[in-house]
Enzyme design. Structure first.
Site, short mmCIF file in Angstrom:
data_model
loop_
_atom_site.label_atom_id
_atom_site.label_comp_id
_atom_site.label_asym_id
_atom_site.label_seq_id
_atom_site.Cartn_x
_atom_site.Cartn_y
_atom_site.Cartn_z
N GLU A 1 -30.62 -30.05 10.50
CA GLU A 1 -31.60 -29.05 10.94
C GLU A 1 -30.95 -27.69 11.06
O GLU A 1 -29.73 -27.56 10.92
CB GLU A 1 -32.26 -29.48 12.25
CG GLU A 1 -31.32 -29.55 13.43
CD GLU A 1 -32.04 -29.82 14.75
OE1 GLU A 1 -33.21 -29.44 14.91
OE2 GLU A 1 -31.40 -30.40 15.65
N ARG B 1 -40.10 -34.81 26.54
CA ARG B 1 -38.77 -34.54 25.95
C ARG B 1 -37.79 -34.09 27.02
O ARG B 1 -36.61 -34.44 26.97
CB ARG B 1 -38.89 -33.51 24.83
CG ARG B 1 -37.63 -33.41 23.99
CD ARG B 1 -37.82 -32.58 22.75
NE ARG B 1 -38.12 -31.19 23.07
CZ ARG B 1 -38.49 -30.27 22.17
NH1 ARG B 1 -38.62 -30.60 20.90
NH2 ARG B 1 -38.75 -29.04 22.54
N LYS C 1 -32.34 -31.66 24.24
CA LYS C 1 -32.32 -30.20 24.28
C LYS C 1 -31.40 -29.77 25.43
O LYS C 1 -31.85 -29.37 26.50
CB LYS C 1 -33.74 -29.67 24.47
CG LYS C 1 -33.93 -28.27 23.91
CD LYS C 1 -35.38 -27.98 23.64
CE LYS C 1 -35.63 -26.53 23.34
NZ LYS C 1 -34.93 -25.97 22.20
N1 PLP Z 1 -34.36 -27.95 16.62
C1 PLP Z 1 -33.69 -27.17 17.48
C2 PLP Z 1 -32.23 -27.20 17.45
C3 PLP Z 1 -34.41 -26.37 18.38
O1 PLP Z 1 -33.76 -25.59 19.24
C4 PLP Z 1 -35.81 -26.39 18.38
C5 PLP Z 1 -36.58 -25.60 19.33
O2 PLP Z 1 -37.02 -26.05 20.31
C6 PLP Z 1 -36.45 -27.20 17.45
C7 PLP Z 1 -35.70 -27.97 16.58
C8 PLP Z 1 -37.95 -27.24 17.37
O3 PLP Z 1 -38.51 -27.99 18.39
P1 PLP Z 1 -39.97 -27.66 18.90
O4 PLP Z 1 -40.85 -27.67 17.72
O5 PLP Z 1 -40.29 -28.77 19.83
O6 PLP Z 1 -39.91 -26.35 19.56
C1 COI Z 2 -37.66 -23.07 20.98
O1 COI Z 2 -38.14 -22.92 19.86
O2 COI Z 2 -38.37 -23.28 21.98
C2 COI Z 2 -36.22 -23.04 21.21
O3 COI Z 2 -35.79 -23.41 22.25
C3 COI Z 2 -35.34 -22.54 20.14
C4 COI Z 2 -34.49 -21.40 20.55
C5 COI Z 2 -33.79 -20.89 19.34
C6 COI Z 2 -35.22 -20.30 21.23
#
Ligand code: PLP
Ligand code: COI
Length: 333
Positions: free
Chosen positions: A217, A79, A181
């Site tokens: 989301e 990612r 991200k």
């Molecule tokens: N959506 C957003 C906006 C986020 O910041 C995060 C955190 O990383 C997620 C979703 C969840 O992604 P992940 O499960 O890969 O941490």
């Molecule tokens: C994560 O879950 O890793 C994120 O980057 C989300 C953030 C709100 C800390």
């Protein structure tokens, strides 16, 4: 070092070291551990003006057996590459990324919360363009820093339900940067999140920016819901982050015999769900108790619902090495 492991939340705390790489003249340097969080760069750096800044978030867990397991770091490596490609940044190779994560964890073993405290170590890679420039173009020089922070629950109260609010604002554009991200997405979510917080909600929930009719989301995490007939539903949208936690939960839900639907979710469906939750690395699974939308309030159980609880226990069980990792998600340190 005197960390109160049980009291950890999601706050920055310095640890022994972070690992850094520099991209210059078309190649990445070897990694070097630094004992400081300071960095020297030009005030004309691209990242400060033009936003070439991306990051990742993953966790490692100390198990009952004493082993440390990193959860799906290959997914985060990929990612990060896709985020970098979208912002025309240099990309960092997957294998080198995983080696770097291991190196920084090995140097910070005593910062990994002990088994049984409910904590884990949060791994935060951040990459940014440092070429001094005034014209808008992509940077030629980049830093990748991977830091680690002992962490507990993101929202106070652990798996107690939080309230969410849908405001009139967007975090991402319809075909913009919502799927990557990048730092800017989070800057864009601060104001709507403040509106939510002022209304007593811990988190902002965003609708799709094109029509404002479908659920996208949360500012911190993906959205999922459990229907009254026991389906796991989660949005399909071109403006949300592909969450690794959500991807894992979809697999776990299917393993548990639930039907999994990834599809556009109309906001009116909020009235019918049995359970709603936020999922992500930092928030794990955080149940949602109420969603405020204009003059409407949608209500869900005031304690974590049975399906969300089962999903939570399963994913954390795999992460702590208590449940068989049949999909080979964890990487032992
Ligand atoms: N959506 C957003 C906006 C986020 O910041 C995060 C955190 O990383 C997620 C979703 C969840 O992604 P992940 O499960 O890969 O941490
Ligand atoms: C994560 O879950 O890793 C994120 O980057 C989300 C953030 C709100 C800390």
């Amino acid at each position: 070092m005197n960390i109160k492991w049980e009291e950890l939340g999601f706050e920055f705390m310095p640890t022994r070291s972070n690992i850094r790489f520099t991209y210059e003249n078309g190649k990445w340097s070897e990694g070097k551990l630094f004992n400081t969080y300071d960095i020297t760069m030009s005030v004309a750096s691209n990242c400060l003006h033009y936003g070439q800044a991306v990051f990742e978030g993953m966790k490692a867990f100390k198990g009952k057996d004493g082993k440390v397991r990193i959860f799906r770091p290959d997914e985060n490596a990929r990612r990060l590459i896709s985020s970098c490609e979208h912002l025309l940044m240099a990309t960092f190779p997957e294998e080198k990324f995983i080696e770097a994560v291991k190196t920084v964890l090995l140097d910070n073993l005593d910062y990994i919360p002990p088994y049984g405290t409910g904590g884990s170590i949060y791994i935060r890679p951040v990459m940014f363009g440092t070429t001094p420039q005034i014209g808008i173009s992509s940077s030629l020089k980049y830093e990748l820093v991977i830091m680690v922070v002992p962490a507990g629950p993101y929202y106070k109260g652990g798996i107690k339900p939080v309230n969410a609010m849908i405001s009139d604002y967007d975090r991402a554009a319809p075909l913009g940067t919502g799927t990557i991200k990048c730092a800017g997405n989070y800057a864009a979510s601060l104001y709507p999140t403040k509106i939510a917080k002022n209304a007593g909600c811990a988190v902002g929930l965003f609708l799709d920016p094109k029509t404002h009719e479908y659920i996208d989301e949360f500012g911190t995490s993906n959205f999922f819901a459990i229907t009254k007939d026991n389906k796991y539903v989660t949005p399909e949208s071109p403006s949300i982050l592909p969450s690794i936690t959500n991807k894992s939960l979809m697999t776990i839900a299917a393993d548990l015999g639930l039907t999994v639907e990834r599809r556009p979710i109309h906001v009116s469906e909020l009235a019918d769900f049995a359970e709603v939750g936020a999922c992500g690395t930092a928030v794990v699974i955080t149940p949602v108790g109420k969603i405020f939308y204009g003059d409407k309030v949608f209500e869900y159980p005031s304690e974590i619902g049975p399906v969300s609880k089962k999903l939570y226990e399963t994913i954390t069980g795999i992460q702590y090495g208590e449940i068989e990792d049949k999909h080979n998600w964890t990487l032992e340190l």
